[in-house]
Design a protein around this motif. Structure first.
Motif, PDB file in Angstrom:
ATOM      1  N   TYR A 135       0.896  -1.247  -0.258  1.00  0.00           N
ATOM      2  CA  TYR A 135       0.242   0.176   0.001  1.00  0.00           C
ATOM      3  C   TYR A 135       0.962   1.198  -0.138  1.00  0.00           C
ATOM      4  N   ASP A 136       2.143   0.841   0.435  1.00  0.00           N
ATOM      5  CA  ASP A 136       2.871   2.522   0.687  1.00  0.00           C
ATOM      6  C   ASP A 136       4.199   2.551   0.005  1.00  0.00           C
ATOM      7  N   ALA A 137       5.165   1.046   0.438  1.00  0.00           N
ATOM      8  CA  ALA A 137       6.361   1.677   0.131  1.00  0.00           C
ATOM      9  C   ALA A 137       6.743   0.837  -1.436  1.00  0.00           C
ATOM     10  N   LEU A 138       5.922  -0.024  -1.544  1.00  0.00           N
ATOM     11  CA  LEU A 138       6.105  -0.720  -2.907  1.00  0.00           C
ATOM     12  C   LEU A 138       5.429   0.693  -4.371  1.00  0.00           C
ATOM     13  N   PRO A 139       5.344   1.008  -3.689  1.00  0.00           N
ATOM     14  CA  PRO A 139       4.230   1.946  -4.605  1.00  0.00           C
ATOM     15  C   PRO A 139       5.139   3.091  -4.836  1.00  0.00           C
ATOM     16  N   LEU A 140       5.935   3.818  -3.827  1.00  0.00           N
ATOM     17  CA  LEU A 140       7.378   4.364  -3.377  1.00  0.00           C
ATOM     18  C   LEU A 140       7.811   4.704  -4.021  1.00  0.00           C
ATOM     19  N   VAL A 141       8.300   2.648  -4.486  1.00  0.00           N
ATOM     20  CA  VAL A 141       9.239   2.490  -5.103  1.00  0.00           C
ATOM     21  C   VAL A 141       9.334   2.573  -6.930  1.00  0.00           C
ATOM     22  N   ARG A 142       8.505   2.098  -6.492  1.00  0.00           N
ATOM     23  CA  ARG A 142       7.935   1.694  -8.365  1.00  0.00           C
ATOM     24  C   ARG A 142       7.974   3.887  -8.564  1.00  0.00           C
ATOM     25  N   GLY A 143       7.818   4.488  -7.824  1.00  0.00           N
ATOM     26  CA  GLY A 143       7.817   5.896  -8.424  1.00  0.00           C
ATOM     27  C   GLY A 143       8.920   6.117  -8.581  1.00  0.00           C
ATOM     28  N   LEU A 144      10.234   5.428  -7.546  1.00  0.00           N
ATOM     29  CA  LEU A 144      11.536   6.577  -7.498  1.00  0.00           C
ATOM     30  C   LEU A 144      11.867   5.149  -9.277  1.00  0.00           C
ATOM     31  N   LEU A 145      11.423   4.162  -9.150  1.00  0.00           N
ATOM     32  CA  LEU A 145      12.274   3.702 -10.297  1.00  0.00           C
ATOM     33  C   LEU A 145      11.426   4.635 -12.088  1.00  0.00           C
ATOM     34  N   THR A 146      11.070   5.524 -11.930  1.00  0.00           N
ATOM     35  CA  THR A 146      10.033   6.297 -12.805  1.00  0.00           C
ATOM     36  C   THR A 146      11.748   7.574 -12.814  1.00  0.00           C
ATOM     37  N   ASP A 147      12.281   7.862 -11.649  1.00  0.00           N
ATOM     38  CA  ASP A 147      13.687   8.584 -12.196  1.00  0.00           C
ATOM     39  C   ASP A 147      14.314   8.163 -12.213  1.00  0.00           C
ATOM     40  N   LEU A 148      14.886   6.683 -12.784  1.00  0.00           N
ATOM     41  CA  LEU A 148      16.228   6.685 -13.247  1.00  0.00           C
ATOM     42  C   LEU A 148      16.027   6.558 -14.399  1.00  0.00           C
ATOM     43  N   LEU A 166       9.784  -7.711  -3.003  1.00  0.00           N
ATOM     44  CA  LEU A 166      10.589  -7.936  -4.211  1.00  0.00           C
ATOM     45  C   LEU A 166       9.718  -8.652  -5.593  1.00  0.00           C
ATOM     46  N   THR A 167       9.299  -9.958  -5.365  1.00  0.00           N
ATOM     47  CA  THR A 167       8.148 -10.249  -5.847  1.00  0.00           C
ATOM     48  C   THR A 167       7.647  -9.400  -6.824  1.00  0.00           C
ATOM     49  N   SER A 168       6.807  -8.451  -6.371  1.00  0.00           N
ATOM     50  CA  SER A 168       6.291  -7.727  -7.257  1.00  0.00           C
ATOM     51  C   SER A 168       6.779  -6.766  -7.782  1.00  0.00           C
ATOM     52  N   LEU A 169       7.879  -6.175  -7.681  1.00  0.00           N
ATOM     53  CA  LEU A 169       8.696  -5.179  -7.838  1.00  0.00           C
ATOM     54  C   LEU A 169       8.988  -5.943  -9.444  1.00  0.00           C
TER      55      LEU A 169
END
Length: 338
Positions: A135-148, A166-169
């Motif tokens: 609900y929180d950290a996974l969408p947050l990290v997905r957002g960070l990945l768009t900044d790569l 990790l599996t979801s990511l």
């Protein structure tokens, strides 16, 4: 005895009611009862037999939950109420705080007396944390990945818990491989793009850095979600600095998720989620081998480690509007020592 005693007693016992109810909800999930009853009304005897539970005790447990309006009983049948069914999405919070940290809160006095750190159930902490992260950290990290600058080809999740994060990511892209590192990582072999290593994060990074054929891979992403707080308390600031520096020496970027430490900020503590979640969350970090710090602390540490903050994000305010859970995407500063 004055006439207002009973009313004051009822009010004074509300935390006790909440304590018992939190345990009841946790075990409603953990026993397997919730999943079965969520499928539709169940005959209690058959339900207990299917789950290998004592029928009489199960009946008494369900009666307790019925009095709290979480289930409805009709004869020998049980069904979820609307209130009970609505609890489903919030199971991970109970797994973390009630399952993972129940024993922690039982040890407050011992810890206050200086008898070491409080213990916790690391397995349930990992399961609950990964569940909440959906609900929180996974969408947050997905957002960070768009900044790569480009999508990663591999992700190394340091402190991966039960591996679902990790599996979801990795599952977002068929071309990304993943390595999950955690003392409580899954033992069973995994098929496909993810494998797990049962090890501590600092040991893993140190050993991989010492490998004779190690080379920096700009397309490799290291991930440390709620990990640096552990290393900070257990191994000290120099170990965290070295972990960040070493990860960036082996990969192009490091994504970090931490919680800003603001327990004395009235703005935070007046927030509904501040009292419901972050107040006990801050307390348990005082008791266990974890150390929360402020954003300023982490930013200074990143600079010391030779890291540059590429981007900073917070959790979707529809999930958590406190802004306390913060994600950073780091890369190596130009000219930083390897």
């Amino acid at each position: 005895m004055d006439e207002g005693f009973e009313l004051r007693l009822i009010e004074a016992l509300q935390p006790v009611r909440g304590f018992a109810l939190a345990q009841g909800i946790h075990h409603l999930f953990g026993s397997g009862l919730y999943e079965r009853i969520a499928q539709g009304p169940q005959q209690i005897g058959a339900l207990a037999e299917a789950l290998e539970l004592d029928a009489s005790r199960t009946s008494g447990f369900l009666r307790y939950l019925a009095n709290e309006d979480l289930v409805a009983l009709g004869g020998d049948t049980v069904a979820l109420t609307d209130k009970g069914r609505a609890l489903g999405p919030y199971r991970p919070w109970y797994e973390l705080l009630v399952g993972g940290y129940a024993e922690t809160f039982q040890q407050v006095t011992d810890v206050l007396r200086g008898k070491g750190y409080a213990s916790r159930d690391g397995r349930l902490v990992g399961i609950g944390s990964c569940g909440i992260s959906a609900y929180d950290a996974l969408p947050l990290v997905r957002g960070l990945l768009t900044d790569l600058p480009a999508p990663p080809t591999s992700v190394v999740d340091l402190g991966c818990g039960d591996g679902t994060f990790l599996t979801s990511l990795v599952g977002d892209s068929g071309s990304v491989t993943g390595i999950g590192v955690d003392p409580y990582a899954p033992q069973e072999p995994t098929a496909g793009a993810v494998r797990f290593v049962r090890a501590g994060a600092t040991d893993y990074v140190r050993q991989s850095a010492a490998a004779p054929d190690v080379e920096r891979d700009p397309s490799r992403l290291f991930l440390a979600a709620f990990l640096l707080q552990e290393v900070l308390e257990q191994e000290g600031r120099p170990a965290v600095v070295e972990l960040v520096r070493s990860a960036l020496a082996q990969g192009g970027h490091l994504a970090v998720v931490e919680v800003d430490h603001r327990p004395d900020d009235p703005q935070v503590m007046r927030h509904g989620l501040g009292l419901a979640y972050y107040n006990p969350y801050y307390l348990l970090h005082v008791l266990t081998e974890q150390r929360l710090e402020t954003e300023r602390f982490w930013q200074d540490l990143f600079e010391e480690a030779g890291a540059r903050v590429v981007s900073r994000r917070v959790v979707d305010p529809r999930v958590d509007s406190t802004g306390l859970e913060v994600g950073y995407l780091l890369t190596r500063q130009e000219g930083a020592a390897q």
